[in-house]
Design an enzyme around this catalytic site. Structure first.
Site, PDB file in Angstrom:
ATOM      1  NE  ARG A   1      -8.627  -3.582 -12.663  1.00  0.00           N
ATOM      2  CZ  ARG A   1      -8.877  -2.317 -13.220  1.00  0.00           C
ATOM      3  NH1 ARG A   1      -7.844  -1.491 -13.348  1.00  0.00           N
ATOM      4  NH2 ARG A   1      -9.778  -1.904 -13.702  1.00  0.00           N
TER       5      ARG A   1
ATOM      6  CD  GLU B   1      12.145  -7.496  13.341  1.00  0.00           C
ATOM      7  OE1 GLU B   1      11.490  -6.462  13.575  1.00  0.00           O
ATOM      8  OE2 GLU B   1      11.497  -8.564  13.900  1.00  0.00           O
TER       9      GLU B   1
ATOM     10  CG  ASP C   1     -10.354   5.140 -20.589  1.00  0.00           C
ATOM     11  OD1 ASP C   1     -10.152   4.970 -21.544  1.00  0.00           O
ATOM     12  OD2 ASP C   1     -11.600   4.909 -19.914  1.00  0.00           O
TER      13      ASP C   1
ATOM     14  N   PRO D   1       8.462  -2.054   3.341  1.00  0.00           N
ATOM     15  CG  PRO D   1       7.945  -2.370   5.688  1.00  0.00           C
ATOM     16  CD  PRO D   1       8.883  -3.118   4.479  1.00  0.00           C
TER      17      PRO D   1
END
Ligand code: 4GT
Length: 245
Positions: free
Chosen positions: A152, A114, A167, A87
């Site tokens: 992708r 944790e 694009d 995070p």
């Protein structure tokens, strides 16, 4: 592109990465995905992968040694980037995905419990990445998000629409609206221009709707994007239409 994921829960990846476009890309050999369980590199009697935090406190911390050994067990596959999902990492976005897609080999380390011993971030990972400002129970979902987004972008994965995919968000604008048959559905009609057959007019309409949506929903994106000269006209039209309604 080879993607190796380091996770205590390898079974989690079969579903999300085993279907549709990613499955076809795996079958066709455009990408390879491997999942390695750090528990296979915990050699004590109980194959322990976590331990109490030094300094006290609640929750368990992932031990460094099984993670180091798991990454060190991977076969070389060209230019490599080791990423820790956490995070506190740098924010993942399309630009970061494009950067990662330029490597031959991506290693994604998923934390659990944790957190992960800091030495993994300092001495094993090249960088730490977060997919957004919220806390999950593990790095597995972020790893899937990154694997899917990067995959992708690899040539061949999207087949015929490869180029378009590069694009779309790469334009820095939100996508224009899409429609398919039927031309009228429950009284709601497809915009006339899309069935006009006038390709220049259609391109202009799509660009304008992309600009309109971006202006309305994500004006922050317009600070970054390099607009074309012709966009000034479209933006003026959009603003005039907004004043009217
Ligand atoms: C959120 C993110 C992430 C977690 C994120 C270590 C133990 C981290 C659980 C893990 N939560 N990882 N990568 N927003 N939780 O990207």
């Amino acid at each position: 592109m080879r993607i190796d994921i380091i996770s205590l829960f390898p079974e989690m990846f079969a579903g999300p990465l085993g279907h549709s476009i990613i499955k076809r890309a795996l079958d066709a050999g455009f990408i390879e995905i491997g999942v390695t369980n750090p528990r296979d590199f915990a050699f004590d009697k109980h194959r322990i992968v976590d331990d109490y935090p030094f300094g006290g406190g609640s929750g368990m911390v992932m031990k460094p040694d099984p993670l180091f050994l798991a990454v060190e067990s991977l076969a070389a596959a060209g230019r490599r980037r080791v990423v820790l999902l956490c995070p506190g990492g740098g924010r993942f976005d399309q630009a970061k995905a494009e950067e990662l897609a330029a490597y031959d080999h991506l290693v994604l380390i998923c934390g659990h419990y944790e957190g992960v011993d800091e030495r993994v971030k300092e001495h094993l990972a090249d960088e730490a990445i977060s997919i957004g400002d919220y806390v999950l129970t593990g790095g597995e979902l972020p790893a899937m998000v990154i694997a899917d987004t990067v995959a992708r972008l690899i040539p061949g994965v999207l087949g015929a629409s490869d180029a378009a995919a590069q694009d779309s968000f790469a334009s820095g604008l939100l996508e224009y609206p899409h429609y398919t048959r039927p031309r009228e559905f429950r009284g709601w009609e497809v915009p006339e221009v899309l069935v006009s057959g006038d390709h220049a007019k259609i391109a202009r309409w799509r660009r304008k709707e992309s600009l309109r949506r971006t202006l309305e929903r994500r004006p922050d994106l317009l600070d970054e994007v390099e607009l074309e000269m012709s966009d000034a006209v479209l933006l003026r039209e959009i603003l005039a239409e907004r004043d009217k309604s």
